[in-house]
Scaffold this active site. Structure first.
Site, PDB file in Angstrom:
ATOM      1  CB  SER A   1       6.965  12.006   4.988  1.00 53.12           C
ATOM      2  OG  SER A   1       5.621  11.802   5.385  1.00 53.12           O
TER       3      SER A   1
ATOM      4  CE1 TYR B   1       5.633   5.634  11.509  1.00 56.88           C
ATOM      5  CE2 TYR B   1       5.996   3.776  10.054  1.00 56.88           C
ATOM      6  CZ  TYR B   1       5.589   5.081  10.258  1.00 56.88           C
ATOM      7  OH  TYR B   1       5.129   5.827   9.187  1.00 56.88           O
TER       8      TYR B   1
ATOM      9  CD  GLN C   1      -7.123  -6.148   7.612  1.00 56.46           C
ATOM     10  OE1 GLN C   1      -6.021  -5.634   7.816  1.00 56.46           O
ATOM     11  NE2 GLN C   1      -8.142  -5.977   8.433  1.00 56.46           N
TER      12      GLN C   1
ATOM     13  CB  SER D   1      -4.640  -5.851  11.665  1.00 55.83           C
ATOM     14  OG  SER D   1      -5.944  -6.080  11.182  1.00 55.83           O
TER      15      SER D   1
ATOM     16  CG  ASN E   1      -5.899  -3.989   1.396  1.00 47.81           C
ATOM     17  OD1 ASN E   1      -7.116  -3.980   1.268  1.00 47.81           O
ATOM     18  ND2 ASN E   1      -5.307  -3.779   2.559  1.00 47.81           N
TER      19      ASN E   1
ATOM     20  CD1 TRP F   1       2.452   5.073  12.794  1.00 48.35           C
ATOM     21  CD2 TRP F   1       0.556   5.103  11.618  1.00 48.35           C
ATOM     22  NE1 TRP F   1       1.623   6.042  13.322  1.00 48.35           N
ATOM     23  CE2 TRP F   1       0.461   6.084  12.623  1.00 48.35           C
ATOM     24  CE3 TRP F   1      -0.535   4.936  10.735  1.00 48.35           C
ATOM     25  CZ2 TRP F   1      -0.680   6.888  12.776  1.00 48.35           C
ATOM     26  CZ3 TRP F   1      -1.647   5.739  10.891  1.00 48.35           C
ATOM     27  CH2 TRP F   1      -1.711   6.711  11.902  1.00 48.35           C
TER      28      TRP F   1
HETATM   29  N1  LIG Z   1       4.606   9.509   6.600  1.00 46.80           N
HETATM   30  C1  LIG Z   1       3.735   9.553   7.574  1.00 46.80           C
HETATM   31  O1  LIG Z   1       3.657  10.518   8.331  1.00 46.80           O
HETATM   32  C2  LIG Z   1       2.808   8.395   7.770  1.00 46.80           C
HETATM   33  C3  LIG Z   1       1.703   8.483   8.631  1.00 46.80           C
HETATM   34  C4  LIG Z   1       0.891   7.376   8.750  1.00 46.80           C
HETATM   35  C5  LIG Z   1       1.155   6.224   8.023  1.00 46.80           C
HETATM   36  N2  LIG Z   1       2.256   6.148   7.214  1.00 46.80           N
HETATM   37  C6  LIG Z   1       2.593   4.936   6.433  1.00 46.80           C
HETATM   38  O2  LIG Z   1       1.455   4.463   5.758  1.00 46.80           O
HETATM   39  C7  LIG Z   1       1.198   3.113   6.145  1.00 46.80           C
HETATM   40  C8  LIG Z   1      -0.258   2.813   6.065  1.00 46.80           C
HETATM   41  O3  LIG Z   1      -0.992   3.610   6.989  1.00 46.80           O
HETATM   42  P1  LIG Z   1      -2.328   3.017   7.586  1.00 46.80           P
HETATM   43  O4  LIG Z   1      -2.026   1.764   8.334  1.00 46.80           O
HETATM   44  O5  LIG Z   1      -3.067   4.099   8.269  1.00 46.80           O
HETATM   45  O6  LIG Z   1      -3.068   2.615   6.192  1.00 46.80           O
HETATM   46  P2  LIG Z   1      -4.506   2.200   5.764  1.00 46.80           P
HETATM   47  O7  LIG Z   1      -4.258   1.163   4.716  1.00 46.80           O
HETATM   48  O8  LIG Z   1      -5.305   3.397   5.406  1.00 46.80           O
HETATM   49  O9  LIG Z   1      -5.193   1.524   7.051  1.00 46.80           O
HETATM   50  C9  LIG Z   1      -4.753   0.274   7.472  1.00 46.80           C
HETATM   51  C10 LIG Z   1      -5.750  -0.365   8.443  1.00 46.80           C
HETATM   52  O10 LIG Z   1      -7.034  -0.516   7.857  1.00 46.80           O
HETATM   53  C11 LIG Z   1      -7.559  -1.808   8.143  1.00 46.80           C
HETATM   54  N3  LIG Z   1      -7.627  -2.545   6.870  1.00 46.80           N
HETATM   55  C12 LIG Z   1      -6.654  -2.627   5.922  1.00 46.80           C
HETATM   56  N4  LIG Z   1      -7.068  -3.382   4.898  1.00 46.80           N
HETATM   57  C13 LIG Z   1      -8.306  -3.785   5.192  1.00 46.80           C
HETATM   58  C14 LIG Z   1      -9.238  -4.595   4.501  1.00 46.80           C
HETATM   59  N5  LIG Z   1      -8.966  -5.123   3.319  1.00 46.80           N
HETATM   60  N6  LIG Z   1     -10.453  -4.809   5.089  1.00 46.80           N
HETATM   61  C15 LIG Z   1     -10.742  -4.267   6.301  1.00 46.80           C
HETATM   62  N7  LIG Z   1      -9.881  -3.503   7.013  1.00 46.80           N
HETATM   63  C16 LIG Z   1      -8.671  -3.264   6.451  1.00 46.80           C
HETATM   64  C17 LIG Z   1      -6.587  -2.460   9.113  1.00 46.80           C
HETATM   65  O11 LIG Z   1      -6.932  -2.132  10.461  1.00 46.80           O
HETATM   66  P3  LIG Z   1      -7.795  -3.050  11.452  1.00 46.80           P
HETATM   67  O12 LIG Z   1      -7.927  -4.405  10.865  1.00 46.80           O
HETATM   68  O13 LIG Z   1      -7.015  -3.019  12.707  1.00 46.80           O
HETATM   69  O14 LIG Z   1      -9.097  -2.314  11.584  1.00 46.80           O
HETATM   70  C18 LIG Z   1      -5.291  -1.778   8.780  1.00 46.80           C
HETATM   71  O15 LIG Z   1      -4.313  -1.788   9.778  1.00 46.80           O
HETATM   72  C19 LIG Z   1       1.821   3.026   7.542  1.00 46.80           C
HETATM   73  O16 LIG Z   1       2.063   1.717   7.956  1.00 46.80           O
HETATM   74  C20 LIG Z   1       3.082   3.813   7.343  1.00 46.80           C
HETATM   75  O17 LIG Z   1       4.052   3.026   6.676  1.00 46.80           O
HETATM   76  C21 LIG Z   1       3.073   7.219   7.088  1.00 46.80           C
END
Ligand SMILES: NC(=O)c1ccc[n+]([C@@H]2O[C@H](COP(=O)([O-])OP(=O)(O)OC[C@H]3O[C@@H](n4cnc5c(N)ncnc54)[C@H](OP(=O)(O)O)[C@@H]3O)[C@@H](O)[C@H]2O)c1
Length: 332
Positions: free
Chosen positions: A151, A54, A287, A283, A291, A21
């Site tokens: 979902s 997406y 990361q 990104s 993670n 996403w």
């Molecule tokens: N079913 C649904 O309605 C729904 C809705 C939303 C998401 N999703 C799914 O869930 C997935 C994950 O969502 P999300 O991207 O919001 O998840 P998240 O893991 O909460 O946030 C990811 C963002 O946090 C930052 N990040 C990740 N690891 C990091 C680290 N180790 N250190 C520092 N920053 C870090 C990065 O952004 P930056 O580096 O850009 O700051 C990254 O893009 C989506 O890709 C999708 O597949 C589903």
């Protein structure tokens, strides 16, 4: 990397998975999408989550190029259907015609003949639930998907589907779930577990807020998600002075326990056996590796108590709030 069984299926998914996403739909450069995806394979991540909506197909297309270079049985692929796919307002939802059209379009973009998990991205109250269920079952019968999930369905919607088609219909539920968003614990977790359905949770890092990089009263760091207008679309779900302050109270807890903030946040969601996988976004490849290191970390009870105290009344725990607030079920 450790693996958990996805609901009543025979799929063994990595505890940390990768989602596409915002990021891989064009939010970051194509070479970084590739680097993050390859980093996932290196880290033992075998579970990849995307959706037709997406980037209106862009995320699936990007992964189709990258994933199809890997043996098909080396990764578990999940996508979703429901979101609006064009300017035509009829081009969305869970009607039988839309599901039949969208699964074929997803498979073409993903360069594969099947996905392992096909998820209803939301519930569609405009379509009789019996029609939606039959259309999803047909996708499985045709061999285009191995298993089904949903979902952000409400408990009422989940129960209605199980009443019609039995507990074997679905193997996964995909709710938002993190230290900041605990609402699914109230009902969705128990109802799902009783019916052989695992949670695969989205935004377990609260879109990056739980890494601690956003500081109260300070501008958002350059290069982060919330510094990008395109990627800050759901900032309001997780970003406020109160949440940022609570997250800063977690920082010394992580430090004392000798783990990073992302590791603490991801191990926290994985402490629940109902959760099969934490779907992370990334990104940058670093990361992904950072993670992935959260898999296998056990959090002792005193640390969990300290986390609760630090969070105070910040977490959203009310199931009627947020993305699963919409109810309504149509029958034939
Ligand atoms: N079913 C649904 O309605 C729904 C809705 C939303 C998401 N999703 C799914 O869930 C997935 C994950 O969502 P999300 O991207 O919001 O998840 P998240 O893991 O909460 O946030 C990811 C963002 O946090 C930052 N990040 C990740 N690891 C990091 C680290 N180790 N250190 C520092 N920053 C870090 C990065 O952004 P930056 O580096 O850009 O700051 C990254 O893009 C989506 O890709 C999708 O597949 C589903």
């Amino acid at each position: 990397m450790r693996y958990r069984t996805l609901g009543s299926s025979d799929l063994e998914v990595s505890e940390i998975s990768l989602g596409s996403w915002l990021t891989y739909a064009g939010g970051i450069e194509a070479d970084q999408t590739r680097a993050c995806t390859e980093a996932a394979f290196e880290a033992g991540i075998n579970f990849f989550d995307t959706a037709n909506v997406y980037g209106r197909g862009a995320a699936e297309t990007a992964w189709g190029e990258i994933l199809s270079a890997h043996p098909r049985d080396s990764y578990i692929l999940a996508t979703k259907v429901w979101g609006r796919m064009s300017e035509d307002p009829a081009d969305q939802g869970l009607s039988p015609a839309q599901i039949a059209k969208q699964i074929d379009a997803s498979l073409t973009r993903l360069k594969t003949d099947h996905v392992d998990l096909y998820q209803a991205h939301r519930f569609d109250p405009a379509v009789p639930i019996e029609d939606t269920i039959e259309a999803l079952q047909k996708v499985v019968e045709q061999g285009k998907a191995r298993y089904l999930g949903f979902s952000e369905w409400t408990p009422e919607q989940i129960r209605a589907a199980i009443d019609i088609a039995g507990p074997d219909l679905f193997v996964s539920s995909q709710p938002q779930y993190s230290m900041l968003w605990q609402a699914p614990e109230a009902e969705v977790f128990g109802l799902s577990a009783a019916n052989g359905i695992s949670q695969i949770v989205w935004s377990p890092l609260a879109q990056g807020v739980l890494t601690g990089k956003y500081k109260p009263g300070q501008p958002v760091p350059e290069g982060s998600r919330f510094a990008s207008a395109d990627m800050a679309v759901s900032k309001d779900l997780v970003y406020s002075d109160a949440t940022l302050a609570a997250v800063q109270r977690l920082v010394p807890i992580a430090e004392q326990a000798g783990m990073s903030m992302p590791a603490l946040a991801l191990a926290w969601v994985l402490r629940r056996t109902e959760v099969a996988s934490a779907i992370t976004g990334a990104s940058r490849p670093e990361q992904v590796h950072s993670n992935a290191a959260a898999s296998g970390i056990e959090l002792p009870d005193d640390l969990l108590t300290a986390v609760d105290e630090a969070l105070g009344d910040v977490p959203v725990t009310e199931p009627t709030l947020g993305p699963n607030a919409k109810t309504g079920i149509t029958h034939r």
